[in-house]
Scaffold this motif. Structure first.
Motif, short mmCIF file in Angstrom:
data_model
loop_
_atom_site.label_atom_id
_atom_site.label_comp_id
_atom_site.label_asym_id
_atom_site.label_seq_id
_atom_site.Cartn_x
_atom_site.Cartn_y
_atom_site.Cartn_z
N SER A 192 45.71 14.16 -20.14
CA SER A 192 44.42 14.81 -20.11
C SER A 192 43.82 14.74 -21.49
N MET A 193 42.53 14.45 -21.56
CA MET A 193 41.85 14.47 -22.84
C MET A 193 40.99 15.73 -22.90
N GLY A 194 41.20 16.56 -23.89
CA GLY A 194 40.40 17.77 -23.98
C GLY A 194 40.88 18.69 -25.08
N ILE B 185 46.81 8.06 -10.87
CA ILE B 185 46.05 8.78 -9.84
C ILE B 185 45.06 9.72 -10.52
N CYS B 186 43.78 9.57 -10.16
CA CYS B 186 42.71 10.41 -10.69
C CYS B 186 42.08 11.19 -9.55
N GLY B 187 41.21 12.13 -9.91
CA GLY B 187 40.34 12.76 -8.93
C GLY B 187 39.12 11.87 -8.73
N GLU B 188 38.37 12.11 -7.64
CA GLU B 188 37.20 11.26 -7.35
C GLU B 188 36.10 11.44 -8.38
N GLU B 189 35.86 12.69 -8.77
CA GLU B 189 34.82 12.98 -9.76
C GLU B 189 35.06 14.37 -10.30
N VAL C 4 35.08 7.52 -14.63
CA VAL C 4 36.31 7.37 -15.41
C VAL C 4 37.36 6.52 -14.65
N PRO C 5 37.60 6.76 -13.34
CA PRO C 5 38.66 5.96 -12.68
C PRO C 5 38.39 4.44 -12.72
N PRO C 6 37.20 3.95 -12.33
CA PRO C 6 37.00 2.50 -12.42
C PRO C 6 37.00 2.00 -13.87
N SER D 242 45.85 11.70 -14.06
CA SER D 242 44.88 11.95 -15.12
C SER D 242 44.03 13.12 -14.67
N LEU D 243 44.03 14.19 -15.45
CA LEU D 243 43.26 15.35 -14.99
C LEU D 243 42.53 16.06 -16.10
N LYS D 244 41.47 16.79 -15.70
CA LYS D 244 40.69 17.54 -16.68
C LYS D 244 40.43 18.95 -16.18
N ASP E 98 25.63 27.05 -21.95
CA ASP E 98 26.36 28.26 -22.25
C ASP E 98 27.55 28.35 -21.31
N ARG E 99 28.72 28.00 -21.86
CA ARG E 99 29.93 28.02 -21.03
C ARG E 99 30.80 29.20 -21.40
N ALA E 100 30.34 29.99 -22.39
CA ALA E 100 31.21 31.03 -22.94
C ALA E 100 31.77 31.94 -21.86
N ALA F 99 17.75 11.16 -15.25
CA ALA F 99 18.15 12.55 -15.11
C ALA F 99 19.43 12.61 -14.28
N VAL F 100 20.50 13.10 -14.92
CA VAL F 100 21.81 13.17 -14.26
C VAL F 100 22.12 14.62 -13.91
N PRO F 101 22.29 14.92 -12.62
CA PRO F 101 22.60 16.31 -12.26
C PRO F 101 24.03 16.68 -12.67
C1 LIG Z 1 25.65 17.24 -17.34
C2 LIG Z 1 26.42 16.06 -17.86
C3 LIG Z 1 26.06 14.76 -17.49
C4 LIG Z 1 26.76 13.65 -17.97
N1 LIG Z 1 26.36 12.41 -17.58
C5 LIG Z 1 27.01 11.31 -18.03
C6 LIG Z 1 26.60 10.00 -17.65
O1 LIG Z 1 25.64 9.84 -16.90
N2 LIG Z 1 27.29 8.93 -18.14
C7 LIG Z 1 28.37 9.09 -18.96
O2 LIG Z 1 28.97 8.07 -19.36
N3 LIG Z 1 28.80 10.31 -19.33
C8 LIG Z 1 28.15 11.43 -18.89
N4 LIG Z 1 28.58 12.68 -19.28
C9 LIG Z 1 29.78 12.78 -20.12
C10 LIG Z 1 31.05 12.92 -19.25
O3 LIG Z 1 31.09 14.20 -18.68
C11 LIG Z 1 32.30 12.75 -20.08
O4 LIG Z 1 32.41 11.42 -20.45
C12 LIG Z 1 33.62 13.14 -19.42
O5 LIG Z 1 34.62 13.03 -20.46
C13 LIG Z 1 34.10 12.29 -18.29
O6 LIG Z 1 33.22 12.09 -17.29
P1 LIG Z 1 33.24 12.91 -15.92
O7 LIG Z 1 33.43 14.33 -16.21
O8 LIG Z 1 32.00 12.50 -15.22
O9 LIG Z 1 34.50 12.36 -15.16
P2 LIG Z 1 34.62 11.63 -13.75
O10 LIG Z 1 34.56 10.17 -13.93
O11 LIG Z 1 33.70 12.23 -12.76
O12 LIG Z 1 36.10 12.08 -13.41
C14 LIG Z 1 36.87 11.44 -12.41
C15 LIG Z 1 38.31 11.63 -12.70
O13 LIG Z 1 38.67 10.99 -13.92
C16 LIG Z 1 39.67 11.76 -14.58
N5 LIG Z 1 39.15 12.28 -15.84
C17 LIG Z 1 37.87 12.47 -16.20
N6 LIG Z 1 37.81 13.02 -17.43
C18 LIG Z 1 39.08 13.17 -17.86
C19 LIG Z 1 39.69 13.69 -19.04
N7 LIG Z 1 38.96 14.19 -20.04
N8 LIG Z 1 41.04 13.71 -19.13
C20 LIG Z 1 41.79 13.21 -18.12
N9 LIG Z 1 41.29 12.73 -16.97
C21 LIG Z 1 39.94 12.70 -16.84
C22 LIG Z 1 40.02 12.90 -13.64
O14 LIG Z 1 41.05 12.48 -12.79
C23 LIG Z 1 38.73 13.07 -12.87
O15 LIG Z 1 38.90 13.68 -11.61
C24 LIG Z 1 27.86 13.81 -18.84
C25 LIG Z 1 28.23 15.12 -19.20
C26 LIG Z 1 27.52 16.24 -18.73
C27 LIG Z 1 27.97 17.60 -19.14
#
Ligand SMILES: Cc1cc2nc3c(=O)[nH]c(=O)nc-3n(C[C@H](O)[C@H](O)[C@H](O)COP(=O)(O)OP(=O)(O)OC[C@H]3O[C@@H](n4cnc5c(N)ncnc54)[C@H](O)[C@@H]3O)c2cc1C
Ligand SMILES: Cc1cc2nc3c(=O)[nH]c(=O)nc-3n(C[C@H](O)[C@H](O)[C@H](O)COP(=O)(O)OP(=O)(O)OC[C@H]3O[C@@H](n4cnc5c(N)ncnc54)[C@H](O)[C@@H]3O)c2cc1C
Lengths: 264, 336
Positions: A62-64, A117-121, A130-132, A8-10, A28-30, B143-145
């Protein structure tokens, strides 16, 4: 057994290149260059390594937005077998709750899997939730923050890298693991394969309807957390005092700056 | 389908305290911040401790600010497992319905909270570095970084209870322990069977941990050192400093994970940090926020690390360090 592995990747913008528009309070991600989320590359390498040893298949999910497609093609070039992009306007604005639900439904639709298999964050939101969450939706065990993964029969054995300590856990598959960034050296893609993937449309796209998910279960509507505001991470004001002159002069100035920290 | 929760049926602020014979330091921090928020809300502060042979830890939680402690002591809770701890936590939460639940953003805290949020159908915010409450609505604002700390998202959950957050260690200050504080300790019995814990622990190692986060002086090596830390070690012993490193040096096996500085490592709280040969990636510099004085040495005048430093030295660390060490040795001898 030949494991059926799902990675699972993003895709994320390079963190240094994202800024906050102070007036609109939006990101601004442009201008930002996008990259595969770094730990997800390590997750893919773990999967491909297991496939080298045991055979089996590696499926990407992947969701996106549609722009993720190019990155999935790169991963296919690295050796993954198939790729599914979950893309639908309804998915926009998802917090980790509907994100993990959407991914879980897609994985269940694949018709059998052994190891996810996911990434840690992620490098953008960095929640690591997302993984748990995914493991809970799938109803399977999880092993998070791992730097080594082995498969033996229908068991997965993984080492959690916990700062100064570690623990090795094993679980019957199916299971979910999340891999820490930098735990291996991801292989290079085979560019002929990347091109073939692009030309022949190997990346499949699934929508919410195809996953049997309603509009209030996904995206912003399916989320519990609400972004109330976005602010600059309070910058720490530093003096930025550049030492001038020759090497010798700099060393003298630096030594003087450090002397107060010396204890007899 | 999102279940509709009667939000106002949920009361009280809970903190989940991890322990390994003693409470982890982040537990004291959660109690300190939790006390402040609970008072603001006019609700009680409850500490949750799971484990086996927990002893006096309940009393300790009260000294650090809890009104009430729920202790679950069970042989299968000795050592953290996702399945064991998630089952017990979900049961306590469903029975007693807290309004807010905070965890330390540690490996296990994040592992557990992420699982529980889906099981309980509720919102979870990650790695909070600031927490506030809206007293009127009983809402938690965290506040979430994001993007390595350059942006903070202020996040709330209007629906879904408890409102959950993992809290970054090293941010909030604990209270002074008070032996005269009074509180209630309740031991809760749970039903937990071995077959419910699906991950078996094959091996567990706890190495003696050098807490570089709390060192007074730190030298941090980046890739510019090429992994050769000999000169740094000399300087470190002169300054009685600890050594930290950037992530790639850990990945390359030059140093242990416990020495990694940054958002996925340790946050430094030292008075002085000297950063040598690190470019200043945002995931790294977030670990320098609480440092008093930052000195940066880098050959590249445009390296982003210079934006995060008080004293900036453009130069090759291998040329700068030997004469610098010599000077400081002399200065130190002069003091003796
Ligand atoms: C600044 C900011 C703060 C945020 N804070 C929160 C918060 O506190 N709580 C909350 O619920 N949401 C939060 N979000 C929303 C969150 O970014 C989205 O829900 C996102 O889709 C998934 O979370 P993550 O990026 O933290 O993934 P993580 O859980 O950090 O990702 C871990 C792994 O899960 C898998 N994964 C994650 N996203 C995807 C995907 N789209 N497709 C496939 N695999 C994936 C990948 O393997 C990745 O390495 C926040 C967003 C932003 C921009
Ligand atoms: C999800 C995620 C989490 C991460 N977490 C962390 C984290 O917690 N901590 C962390 O450190 N990184 C983390 N990273 C990695 C981070 O993005 C950077 O890749 C890393 O910090 C770079 O390390 P560096 O500065 O040592 O190396 P480089 O970026 O390679 O910089 C080396 C620097 O050394 C300078 N240099 C070279 N030779 C000399 C010399 N002789 N004298 C002086 N200067 C010299 C160069 O000019 C350059 O600026 C994370 C990344 C991701 C994606």
């Amino acid at each position: 057994m030949t494991p059926r592995i799902v990675v699972s990747l993003k895709v994320v913008p390079k963190p240094e290149e994202v800024s906050l528009n102070p007036e609109t309070r939006t990101l601004d991600r442009a201008g930002a260059e996008n990259v595969l989320n770094p730990p997800d590359k390590n997750a893919l390498e773990v999967a491909l390594g297991l496939k080298d040893t045991h055979g089996g298949t590696v499926t990407l999910v992947s969701m996106g937005p549609p722009l993720f497609k190019d990155y999935l093609e790169l991963c296919l070039g690295m050796g993954a077998d198939q790729a599914i992009l979950l893309s639908d306007r309804l998915f926009a604005g998802a917090d980790t709750y509907p994100t993990s639900l959407t991914l879980a439904r897609a994985i269940q639709k694949l018709g059998g899997y052994d190891l996810v298999i996911c990434g840690e964050e992620s490098a953008d939101a960095s929640t690591g939730q997302v993984p748990p969450g995914l493991a809970e939706w799938l109803g399977v065990p999880q092993i998070t923050f791992v730097d080594e993964v082995r498969v033996q029969g229908d068991t997965v054995i993984a080492r959690r890298a916990l700062g100064s300590s570690y623990e090795v856990l094993e679980a019957e598959m199916p299971a979910v693991v999340s891999v820490v960034v930098g735990s291996n050296e991801p292989r290079f893609p085979d560019f002929d394969r990347v091109e073939a993937a692009a030309k022949s449309g190997w990346v499949k796209v699934w929508t919410a309807a195809e996953l049997g998910l309603r509009d209030d279960e996904v995206g912003l509507k399916g989320s519990y957390t609400i972004v109330h505001d976005l602010v600059e991470g309070e910058p720490v004001e530093r003096k930025r005092h550049f030492l001038q002159g020759s090497l010798e002069e700099k060393i003298r100035a630096l030594a003087e700056a450090l002397e107060p920290f010396l204890r007899p | 389908m999102k279940p509709e929760w009667p939000e106002d049926a949920h009361r009280g602020l809970w903190v989940y305290l991890e322990q390994q014979g003693t409470l982890l330091p982040v537990g004291h921090e959660l109690l300190g911040k939790g006390r402040e928020l609970a008072d603001e809300l006019g609700e009680s502060l409850t500490a949750i401790i799971l484990g086996h042979g927990i002893g006096d830890l309940g009393r300790e939680a009260i000294r650090y600010g809890a009104d009430e402690v729920l202790v679950v002591d069970h042989p299968l809770l000795e050592g953290y497992t996702t399945d064991g701890h998630a089952k017990v936590m979900a049961q306590l939460i469903e029975e007693r319905k807290p309004n807010i639940l905070l965890f330390g953003a540690t490996y296990d805290g994040r592992d557990l909270a992420g699982r529980l949020a889906v099981r309980l159908s509720t919102g979870l915010t990650a790695n909070a570095t600031r927490l506030e409450v809206d007293r009127e609505k009983g809402l938690l604002l965290s506040a979430v970084p994001g993007f390595g700390g350059s942006i903070l998202a202020i996040i709330k959950s209007e629906h879904g209870r408890p409102q959950m957050s993992t809290v970054r260690p090293g941010i909030f200050a604990p209270l002074e322990p008070d032996d005269t504080r009074k509180g209630q300790i309740e031991t809760v019995a749970v039903d937990l069977r071995p077959e419910e814990i699906r991950c078996r622990v094959v091996e567990r190692s706890v190495l003696p941990r050098e807490e570089i986060g709390s060192a007074e002086r730190t030298l941090v090596a980046g890739m510019g050192t090429g992994g050769d830390l000999a000169l740094l070690e000399e300087l470190a012993s002169l300054l009685e400093a600890s050594i930290g490193v950037t992530r790639p040096l850990v990945d390359n096996g030059v140093a242990g994970r416990e020495r990694q500085v940054g958002s996925t490592g340790v946050s430094l709280r030292s008075k002085l940090a000297i950063v040598l040969g690190a470019s200043g990636a945002s995931h790294f510099v977030s670990g320098l926020r609480d440092v008093g004085t930052v000195v940066a040495i880098n050959t590249d005048e445009n390296a982003p690390i210079f934006d995060e430093a008080d004293v900036c030295v453009i130069g090759d660390l291998f040329e700068l360090l030997p004469p610098l060490i010599e000077r400081l040795e002399k200065a130190k001898m002069g003091m003796a």
